[in-house]
Design a protein around this motif. Structure first.
Motif, PDB file in Angstrom:
ATOM      1  N   LEU A 187      17.209  -6.720 -13.984  1.00  0.00           N
ATOM      2  CA  LEU A 187      15.939  -6.037 -13.756  1.00  0.00           C
ATOM      3  C   LEU A 187      16.003  -4.615 -14.290  1.00  0.00           C
ATOM      4  O   LEU A 187      17.031  -3.934 -14.187  1.00  0.00           O
ATOM      5  N   ILE A 188      14.874  -4.162 -14.842  1.00  0.00           N
ATOM      6  CA  ILE A 188      14.746  -2.821 -15.414  1.00  0.00           C
ATOM      7  C   ILE A 188      13.660  -2.083 -14.644  1.00  0.00           C
ATOM      8  O   ILE A 188      12.523  -2.539 -14.587  1.00  0.00           O
ATOM      9  N   ASP A 189      14.015  -0.953 -14.059  1.00  0.00           N
ATOM     10  CA  ASP A 189      13.021  -0.110 -13.383  1.00  0.00           C
ATOM     11  C   ASP A 189      12.612   0.983 -14.362  1.00  0.00           C
ATOM     12  O   ASP A 189      13.357   1.927 -14.605  1.00  0.00           O
ATOM     13  N   LEU A 190      11.409   0.843 -14.903  1.00  0.00           N
ATOM     14  CA  LEU A 190      10.955   1.722 -15.984  1.00  0.00           C
ATOM     15  C   LEU A 190      10.597   3.119 -15.506  1.00  0.00           C
ATOM     16  O   LEU A 190      10.446   4.031 -16.321  1.00  0.00           O
ATOM     17  N   VAL A 239      19.754   2.712  -6.052  1.00  0.00           N
ATOM     18  CA  VAL A 239      18.517   1.998  -6.394  1.00  0.00           C
ATOM     19  C   VAL A 239      18.713   1.133  -7.632  1.00  0.00           C
ATOM     20  O   VAL A 239      17.746   0.560  -8.149  1.00  0.00           O
ATOM     21  N   GLY A 240      19.956   1.044  -8.091  1.00  0.00           N
ATOM     22  CA  GLY A 240      20.289   0.268  -9.268  1.00  0.00           C
ATOM     23  C   GLY A 240      21.044  -0.995  -8.897  1.00  0.00           C
ATOM     24  O   GLY A 240      20.492  -1.897  -8.259  1.00  0.00           O
ATOM     25  N   THR A 246      19.244  -1.613 -14.915  1.00  0.00           N
ATOM     26  CA  THR A 246      18.852  -0.449 -15.715  1.00  0.00           C
ATOM     27  C   THR A 246      17.774   0.324 -14.989  1.00  0.00           C
ATOM     28  O   THR A 246      16.770  -0.257 -14.556  1.00  0.00           O
ATOM     29  N   VAL A 247      17.981   1.630 -14.830  1.00  0.00           N
ATOM     30  CA  VAL A 247      16.930   2.511 -14.319  1.00  0.00           C
ATOM     31  C   VAL A 247      16.604   3.523 -15.410  1.00  0.00           C
ATOM     32  O   VAL A 247      17.482   3.981 -16.141  1.00  0.00           O
ATOM     33  N   VAL A 248      15.330   3.822 -15.524  1.00  0.00           N
ATOM     34  CA  VAL A 248      14.890   4.822 -16.499  1.00  0.00           C
ATOM     35  C   VAL A 248      14.350   6.007 -15.709  1.00  0.00           C
ATOM     36  O   VAL A 248      13.333   5.887 -15.016  1.00  0.00           O
ATOM     37  N   THR A 278      25.198   1.579 -12.963  1.00  0.00           N
ATOM     38  CA  THR A 278      23.890   1.191 -13.483  1.00  0.00           C
ATOM     39  C   THR A 278      23.661   1.865 -14.831  1.00  0.00           C
ATOM     40  O   THR A 278      24.052   3.014 -15.026  1.00  0.00           O
ATOM     41  N   ARG A 279      23.025   1.153 -15.759  1.00  0.00           N
ATOM     42  CA  ARG A 279      22.625   1.807 -17.008  1.00  0.00           C
ATOM     43  C   ARG A 279      21.506   2.790 -16.687  1.00  0.00           C
ATOM     44  O   ARG A 279      20.504   2.428 -16.078  1.00  0.00           O
ATOM     45  N   VAL A 280      21.653   4.049 -17.101  1.00  0.00           N
ATOM     46  CA  VAL A 280      20.645   5.078 -16.862  1.00  0.00           C
ATOM     47  C   VAL A 280      20.090   5.547 -18.200  1.00  0.00           C
ATOM     48  O   VAL A 280      20.818   6.073 -19.040  1.00  0.00           O
ATOM     49  N   LEU A 281      18.797   5.350 -18.380  1.00  0.00           N
ATOM     50  CA  LEU A 281      18.084   5.838 -19.549  1.00  0.00           C
ATOM     51  C   LEU A 281      17.129   6.936 -19.113  1.00  0.00           C
ATOM     52  O   LEU A 281      17.003   7.220 -17.930  1.00  0.00           O
ATOM     53  N   SER A 282      16.447   7.554 -20.078  1.00  0.00           N
ATOM     54  CA  SER A 282      15.608   8.708 -19.746  1.00  0.00           C
ATOM     55  C   SER A 282      14.309   8.719 -20.521  1.00  0.00           C
ATOM     56  O   SER A 282      14.282   8.466 -21.729  1.00  0.00           O
TER      57      SER A 282
END
Length: 386
Positions: A69-72, A90-91, A98-100, A123-127
């Motif tokens: 699951l990806i939280d955009l 929360v990841g 993945t959380v953005v 968790t993968r963290v994007l921005s």
């Protein structure tokens, strides 16, 4: 659900095999029975049930095996901002791989954010990098100071230097944030994003500016988060502009938050043909204990409004991966993609769910996160995913 040891890997063995479940690949019209194998953090094979072997085995009987699951839209810049929650809380601990982070960080604080959040989380963290150079580090009126709040060159530089992590630009377009800045921060965000070929995520809320004026500046691939809020104006104060925007490829995102998922608005929107392209939480310290709780809880709210499990999974996997330009890596069960998986249990249970304005709906079917696989490594979600 047990993880079983297997003999040492031979030529045909994999690091991990998930077997017994239904593979919920968003590219498939419906879930199907099969085994999924992982090697070196990648999806290595998909086979008929019982045909693959690995050093470890996850028995997924009775579960949906979905892409991670990806939280955009999340806020995980803790503790430098007042909103930040730890990414793993929360990841992976909630079934999200993945959380953005949506604008907690601007260009002034990227190095700190990268060093203390991005690189240390499982968790993968994007921005979504905030167009405000300050992000939310100094509070929630980050664009009220005028042109000095924005450094287009620094923002563009980070987008170019960190394309693996910085996936777009965030701008908050509501009266409580902007002061007298009007539409100029959005225009600045669009200029920067256009130069590097990335999307803009726009927070909408209390007017001014009018939602129609915001929408008219957006194009294909841009995201409107908080699209289903119940504040004055909103989607049904700018319905014609919203239809034109969706036709251009502008994406509507839930962005639940503390004040931005209204059941009545969402029901009206669904009836009018406005469907969420992505389902995200806007999770932060002010709502993680309620009403948001988790991405899975937010998905359950959309289930309660009439979407089916495959639809909501698509809105939290394939669709956000496409928004991020990462659907070759994330969001599907494609062989060669990242071995990010969320194992979901569908349960028949009556529950009362609450929106951001305190309204409730009763549901009888819910999803629970039973297991998380992130880059081939297993994690067990906690009880907060209910």
């Amino acid at each position: 659900m047990a993880v079983h040891s297997a003999p040492s890997a031979g030529p045909q063995r994999f690091d991990l095999v998930v077997s017994g479940g239904l593979l919920a690949d968003p590219l498939s019209p419906e879930p199907f029975a099969g085994d999924l194998a992982v090697r070196d953090g990648r999806i290595a094979a998909i086979g008929e049930p019982g045909t693959l072997a690995g050093r470890e085995r996850v028995d997924a009987t009775g579960l949906l095996v979905a892409p991670g699951l990806i939280d955009l839209h999340s806020h995980v810049y803790a503790p430098r901002t007042s909103l930040g929650v730890p990414a793993d809380t929360v990841g992976v601990e909630q079934g999200v791989t993945t959380v953005v982070d949506a604008g907690s960080c601007g260009s002034d604080h990227w190095d700190d954010f990268a060093g203390n959040v991005v690189t240390v989380a499982a968790t993968r963290v994007l921005s979504w990098l905030n167009i405000s150079r300050h992000g939310l580090v100094h509070g929630r009126t980050e664009l009220a100071g005028g042109p000095g709040d924005i450094d287009e060159a620094a923002t563009e530089k980070l987008l170019r230097e960190h394309p693996d992590r910085v996936r777009g630009v965030k701008v908050r377009m509501s009266s409580s944030v902007l002061g007298d800045s009007g539409l100029e921060p959005l225009r600045a965000a669009k200029r920067v994003a256009a130069r590097v070929g990335r999307p803009v995520m726009v927070h909408v809320g209390n007017e001014p500016p009018r939602l129609a004026d915001v929408l008219d500046l957006l194009g294909e691939g841009d995201v409107v988060t908080h699209a289903f809020h119940g504040k004055p104006g909103g989607l049904f104060g700018s319905e014609d502009a919203a239809r034109r925007a969706v036709a251009r490829g502008v994406r509507l995102d839930v962005g639940h938050g503390s004040a931005s998922l209204n059941f009545a608005t969402a029901e009206r929107a669904l009836a009018a043909g406005f469907f969420p392209h992505t389902i995200s939480t806007d999770v932060h310290v002010g709502n993680v204990e309620g009403p948001v709780h988790s991405l899975v809880t937010t998905l359950n709210k959309l289930l309660g409004l009439g979407l089916d499990p495959h639809q909501v999974i698509r809105c939290a996997t394939l669709h956000p991966a496409q928004v991020l330009g990462m659907d070759d890596e994330l969001g599907t069960l494609r062989v060669g993609g990242a071995a990010d998986l969320t194992l979901l249990r569908l349960v028949e249970r009556t529950a009362v769910l609450t929106d951001a304005d305190g309204d409730t709906r009763t549901t009888h079917t819910q999803m629970e996160a039973a297991r998380t696989v992130r880059a081939g490594r297993l994690h067990t979600p906690g009880t907060s995913t209910g």
